[in-house]
Design a protein around this motif. Structure first.
Motif, PDB file in Angstrom:
ATOM      1  N   LEU A 136       0.820  -1.205   0.000  1.00 19.99           N
ATOM      2  CA  LEU A 136       0.000   0.000   0.000  1.00 19.99           C
ATOM      3  C   LEU A 136       0.863   1.268   0.000  1.00 19.99           C
ATOM      4  N   LEU A 137       1.910   1.263   0.825  1.00 20.21           N
ATOM      5  CA  LEU A 137       2.782   2.429   0.903  1.00 20.21           C
ATOM      6  C   LEU A 137       3.546   2.639  -0.406  1.00 20.21           C
ATOM      7  N   ILE A 138       4.026   1.536  -0.994  1.00 16.91           N
ATOM      8  CA  ILE A 138       4.740   1.648  -2.268  1.00 16.91           C
ATOM      9  C   ILE A 138       3.809   2.193  -3.348  1.00 16.91           C
ATOM     10  N   MET A 139       2.556   1.727  -3.351  1.00 19.50           N
ATOM     11  CA  MET A 139       1.590   2.224  -4.327  1.00 19.50           C
ATOM     12  C   MET A 139       1.384   3.730  -4.141  1.00 19.50           C
ATOM     13  N   LEU A 140       1.258   4.169  -2.885  1.00 20.39           N
ATOM     14  CA  LEU A 140       1.080   5.591  -2.605  1.00 20.39           C
ATOM     15  C   LEU A 140       2.302   6.391  -3.050  1.00 20.39           C
ATOM     16  N   LEU A 141       3.487   5.881  -2.732  1.00 22.39           N
ATOM     17  CA  LEU A 141       4.718   6.574  -3.112  1.00 22.39           C
ATOM     18  C   LEU A 141       4.862   6.666  -4.629  1.00 22.39           C
ATOM     19  N   LEU A 142       4.476   5.598  -5.332  1.00 18.69           N
ATOM     20  CA  LEU A 142       4.585   5.613  -6.790  1.00 18.69           C
ATOM     21  C   LEU A 142       3.598   6.597  -7.410  1.00 18.69           C
ATOM     22  N   VAL A 143       2.414   6.711  -6.811  1.00 15.74           N
ATOM     23  CA  VAL A 143       1.450   7.706  -7.296  1.00 15.74           C
ATOM     24  C   VAL A 143       2.021   9.110  -7.116  1.00 15.74           C
ATOM     25  N   LEU A 144       2.592   9.370  -5.927  1.00 19.86           N
ATOM     26  CA  LEU A 144       3.200  10.677  -5.667  1.00 19.86           C
ATOM     27  C   LEU A 144       4.401  10.906  -6.583  1.00 19.86           C
ATOM     28  N   PHE A 145       5.171   9.844  -6.822  1.00 18.42           N
ATOM     29  CA  PHE A 145       6.321   9.954  -7.716  1.00 18.42           C
ATOM     30  C   PHE A 145       5.872  10.278  -9.136  1.00 18.42           C
ATOM     31  N   GLY A 146       4.792   9.639  -9.572  1.00 23.83           N
ATOM     32  CA  GLY A 146       4.249   9.944 -10.897  1.00 23.83           C
ATOM     33  C   GLY A 146       3.784  11.382 -10.995  1.00 23.83           C
ATOM     34  N   GLY A 147       3.181  11.884  -9.920  1.00 24.05           N
ATOM     35  CA  GLY A 147       2.774  13.283  -9.901  1.00 24.05           C
ATOM     36  C   GLY A 147       3.963  14.226  -9.982  1.00 24.05           C
ATOM     37  N   ALA A 148       5.059  13.842  -9.292  1.00 20.84           N
ATOM     38  CA  ALA A 148       6.270  14.661  -9.345  1.00 20.84           C
ATOM     39  C   ALA A 148       6.857  14.675 -10.756  1.00 20.84           C
ATOM     40  N   LEU A 149       6.824  13.515 -11.431  1.00 20.75           N
ATOM     41  CA  LEU A 149       7.314  13.458 -12.814  1.00 20.75           C
ATOM     42  C   LEU A 149       6.475  14.355 -13.714  1.00 20.75           C
ATOM     43  N   ALA A 150       5.163  14.320 -13.521  1.00 16.48           N
ATOM     44  CA  ALA A 150       4.264  15.121 -14.355  1.00 16.48           C
ATOM     45  C   ALA A 150       4.449  16.612 -14.102  1.00 16.48           C
ATOM     46  N   ASN A 151       4.941  16.942 -12.915  1.00 15.42           N
ATOM     47  CA  ASN A 151       5.123  18.362 -12.567  1.00 15.42           C
ATOM     48  C   ASN A 151       6.562  18.843 -12.755  1.00 15.42           C
ATOM     49  N   GLY A 152       7.341  18.089 -13.537  1.00 12.85           N
ATOM     50  CA  GLY A 152       8.662  18.571 -13.924  1.00 12.85           C
ATOM     51  C   GLY A 152       9.824  18.116 -13.083  1.00 12.85           C
ATOM     52  N   LEU A 153       9.739  16.950 -12.460  1.00  9.59           N
ATOM     53  CA  LEU A 153      10.843  16.461 -11.641  1.00  9.59           C
ATOM     54  C   LEU A 153      12.130  16.317 -12.451  1.00  9.59           C
ATOM     55  N   LEU A 154      11.992  15.938 -13.728  1.00  9.72           N
ATOM     56  CA  LEU A 154      13.175  15.680 -14.554  1.00  9.72           C
ATOM     57  C   LEU A 154      13.558  16.862 -15.446  1.00  9.72           C
ATOM     58  N   LEU A 223      19.912  17.814  -8.544  1.00  2.00           N
ATOM     59  CA  LEU A 223      20.109  16.613  -7.723  1.00  2.00           C
ATOM     60  C   LEU A 223      18.832  15.792  -7.642  1.00  2.00           C
ATOM     61  N   TRP A 224      17.699  16.468  -7.452  1.00  3.26           N
ATOM     62  CA  TRP A 224      16.419  15.764  -7.419  1.00  3.26           C
ATOM     63  C   TRP A 224      16.143  15.090  -8.764  1.00  3.26           C
ATOM     64  N   SER A 225      16.535  15.734  -9.852  1.00  2.38           N
ATOM     65  CA  SER A 225      16.320  15.152 -11.178  1.00  2.38           C
ATOM     66  C   SER A 225      17.126  13.869 -11.352  1.00  2.38           C
ATOM     67  N   VAL A 226      18.370  13.868 -10.877  1.00  2.33           N
ATOM     68  CA  VAL A 226      19.209  12.673 -10.983  1.00  2.33           C
ATOM     69  C   VAL A 226      18.617  11.529 -10.172  1.00  2.33           C
ATOM     70  N   VAL A 227      18.224  11.834  -8.931  1.00  5.49           N
ATOM     71  CA  VAL A 227      17.628  10.796  -8.080  1.00  5.49           C
ATOM     72  C   VAL A 227      16.323  10.283  -8.686  1.00  5.49           C
ATOM     73  N   GLY A 228      15.486  11.198  -9.191  1.00  6.35           N
ATOM     74  CA  GLY A 228      14.239  10.785  -9.823  1.00  6.35           C
ATOM     75  C   GLY A 228      14.480   9.924 -11.042  1.00  6.35           C
TER      76      GLY A 228
END
Length: 258
Positions: A136-154, A223-228
């Motif tokens: 459940l936590l991994i699913m939540l984190l991946l959803v948040l991670f996907g949102g970060a990608l959509a908002n310009g993480l990279l 740095l956040w872009s590299v980690v992402g």
């Protein structure tokens, strides 16, 4: 193999903190200071690791006793896997109070509890509950991670950064894993799988945030872009290959033993 990957992930996250503190010290120019290095080695490495391992062992034994040898047969008679979450939070909080590494303490606590009454059915109850919570936590984190990608993480990622991310996932991690298992009695194909799989890097999000809040590392967006990018590559590469590789290994084992 699955136990090895899980154990490696837990211990890896637990032992990363001293290197995060070393990076913070380097960013502050403290590597040239004998006092700074002495504090890092004695406190950040020595005491915090010792306190984490010691508190994990102490909490594991105490919780294990309450579970299996407490009043009226212990808490295990309740058959409630929620105890696993309680043990995690209690151990982490107690360790942080004595200025130790909570991640390491939780890992040691889990091993200590598992060593008590190894054949007891309640271990399976705690495992199943923990596995569900993790998913459940991994699913939540991946959803948040996907949102970060959509908002310009990279957005700040350069081609050089992308090359570095590829090297970390495909070269640094496997080579470091094989070096760590030098002298292991496991077959080479299993060592190769353990070295290749399991990076994901979600824990890196915590450590990067901690480092940026305690030191000056320049362009944090890059740095956040590299980690992402590393996390994304791991999700794609290891997410696609993990199940078929482990299934193939299982089939080969069956063929060899059958």
């Amino acid at each position: 193999m699955r136990f090895g990957l899980t154990s490696e992930a837990g211990l890896n996250d637990a032992l990363a903190f001293p290197f995060v503190h070393l990076a913070i010290l380097a960013a502050a120019g403290g590597l040239a200071s004998g006092a700074g290095l002495a504090d890092w080695f004695t406190i950040k490495v020595g005491w915090k690791l010792l306190a984490g391992a010691g508190m994990g062992l102490l909490c594991g034994r105490a919780i294990g006793f309450v579970l299996f040898h407490g009043a009226r047969g212990g808490l295990s008679r309740m058959g409630d896997g929620l105890v696993a979450l309680a043990a995690t939070l209690i151990t982490y909080a107690a360790t942080e109070l004595v200025n130790g590494y909570g991640f390491l303490a939780v890992f040691v606590c889990a091993l200590t509890i598992r060593s008590r009454e190894r054949d007891h059915d309640f271990h399976q109850e705690m495992h199943d509950f923990s596995d569900q919570i993790e998913r459940l936590l991994i699913m939540l984190l991946l959803v948040l991670f996907g949102g970060a990608l959509a908002n310009g993480l990279l957005v700040s990622l350069t081609w050089t950064d992308f090359a570095v991310a590829l090297i970390v996932v495909l070269v640094v991690r496997p080579v470091a894993g094989l070096i760590a298992m030098a002298g292991s009695r496991q077959p080479m194909r299993e060592q190769l799988l353990l070295a290749f799989l399991g990076i994901r890097g979600v824990g890196s999000v915590y450590y990067v945030a901690y480092g940026l809040n305690h030191g000056d590392f320049g362009d944090s967006e890059r740095l956040w872009s590299v980690v992402g990018c590393i996390i994304l590559l791991s999700i794609l590469i290891h997410g696609v290959t993990a199940t078929p590789l482990l299934s193939r290994l299982a089939r080969r084992r069956e063929a060899e033993t059958g």
